[in-house]
Design an enzyme around this catalytic site. Structure first.
Site, mmCIF file in Angstrom:
data_model
loop_
_atom_site.group_PDB
_atom_site.id
_atom_site.type_symbol
_atom_site.label_atom_id
_atom_site.label_comp_id
_atom_site.label_asym_id
_atom_site.label_seq_id
_atom_site.Cartn_x
_atom_site.Cartn_y
_atom_site.Cartn_z
ATOM 1 C CG ASP A 151 -2.164 0.767 1.123
ATOM 2 O OD1 ASP A 151 -2.482 1.219 0.014
ATOM 3 O OD2 ASP A 151 -2.837 0.963 2.159
ATOM 4 C CB THR B 107 -9.956 2.504 9.517
ATOM 5 O OG1 THR B 107 -9.012 3.428 8.956
ATOM 6 C CG2 THR B 107 -10.396 3.003 10.875
ATOM 7 C CG ASN C 252 -7.360 0.197 -0.896
ATOM 8 O OD1 ASN C 252 -7.604 -0.605 -1.787
ATOM 9 N ND2 ASN C 252 -6.277 0.940 -0.886
ATOM 10 C CG HIS D 298 -6.938 4.508 -1.479
ATOM 11 N ND1 HIS D 298 -5.748 4.184 -0.870
ATOM 12 C CD2 HIS D 298 -6.828 4.108 -2.766
ATOM 13 C CE1 HIS D 298 -4.951 3.623 -1.767
ATOM 14 N NE2 HIS D 298 -5.576 3.570 -2.934
ATOM 15 N N GLY D 299 -9.968 4.529 1.659
ATOM 16 C CA GLY D 299 -10.847 5.049 2.702
ATOM 17 C C GLY D 299 -12.208 4.382 2.689
ATOM 18 N N GLY E 129 -9.009 6.646 7.591
ATOM 19 C CA GLY E 129 -9.388 6.799 8.998
ATOM 20 C C GLY E 129 -10.892 6.732 9.182
HETATM 21 ZN ZN LIG Z 1 -5.081 4.576 0.944
#
Ligand SMILES: [Zn+2]
Length: 286
Positions: free
Chosen positions: A82, A232, A229, A207-208, A180
């Site tokens: 990553d 968290t 992805n 992402h996220g 996050g």
């Molecule tokens: Zn990322």
């Protein structure tokens, strides 16, 4: 199937419009558990390692665990590095057998990022590996990388030119997503995903992913987010389930580490199976 190329996994997902869970693991226990979850759901899976995880475990130990745990596995799986701005870590992982890397040049000018991404793509392809590219920083800090301020967004044509010039196999645009925990509902620009897929036929990495709704996932996956992805959510599951378990251990004065591990393992398997169903990848293993 067993270990497969990242490109074969994301291209298949883009064609059939489902999302492959791309889950960041943190140790041997979570690596084994996400693999077991993928097998249970009959789902393809991308296992992700942050630079921080590579450094904490050591690249050689990590890849040895990967090889042992994926020997004979019945679903397509790939190992992905990553966000990595460090070319030496990229070279080391490619040399050791990672299936793909995200060269994160979002701190560079577009021209310099493009120049270096061309080099990384050539290096990866020599190893039979693949490359995810990005030019806009994804908002938020993850494993010590990134910033909480929203970064600049380039215009669509700049993104299209970057994808075409570099020949990246996967692309990660900023679409209002963040690493996050989301503190407010994100406003996602799904049209950007549709426009990029239409212009370049490139699988998009979302992402996220942690904290997005089922409807947001469905919409973005239908538009071409083939790699989703999740980092968290695994960390939260790991820590919170451990905390609950340890509170009970304290209350009962029973101190047995293997039962703590077994508890975390079950939770991470459950998380992986849930993600595969949410992203439509369950049952898609070939
Ligand atoms: Zn990322």
């Amino acid at each position: 199937m067993s270990v497969a190329s990242t490109k074969s996994i994301v291209d298949h997902a883009l064609d059939a419009r489902y999302g492959v869970p791309a889950i960041n693991i943190v140790n041997d226990l979570t690596l084994e558990a996400v693999l077991a979850g993928a097998v249970s759901a009959r789902s393809p899976l991308i296992v992700q390692t942050s630079v921080k995880t590579v450094r904490s475990i050591g690249a050689e130990v990590l890849v040895a665990m990967w090889r042992t745990m994926t020997a004979g596995i019945e679903v397509p799986v790939a190992l992905h590095l990553d966000h990595c701005p460090d070319r030496s870590v990229i070279s080391e992982c490619l040399r050791l057998g990672w299936n793909s890397v995200l060269f994160d040049g979002s701190h560079l000018s577009v021209a310099e990022n493009q120049r270096q991404t061309v080099e990384v793509v050539a290096e990866a392809h020599r190893h039979g590996a693949h490359v995810e590219g990005e030019i806009e920083a994804i908002t938020g800090v993850e494993d010590d990388l990134g910033a909480d301020e929203e970064g600049r967004r380039e215009n669509l044509q700049t993104l299209i030119d970057f994808v075409r010039t570099t020949g990246v196999d996967v692309f990660a645009p900023a679409i209002g997503n963040a690493h996050g925990v989301y503190t407010t509902e994100p406003e996602l620009d799904g049209q950007r995903v549709s426009d990029l897929v239409k212009a370049c036929s490139v699988p998009i990495a979302l992402h996220g992913g942690t904290g997005l709704s089922r409807d947001q996932f469905s919409d973005l996956i239908a538009r071409g987010c083939a790699k989703v992805n999740i980092s968290t959510a695994l960390k939260v599951e790991f820590m919170k389930s451990s905390l609950t378990f340890l509170r009970d251990a304290e209350k009962n004065s029973t101190w047995d580490p293997p039962s703590l591990f077994a508890n975390v393992r079950e939770k991470v398997i459950g998380l992986t199976v849930d993600l595969a169903h949410t992203f439509g990848s369950a049952g898609k293993a070939w």
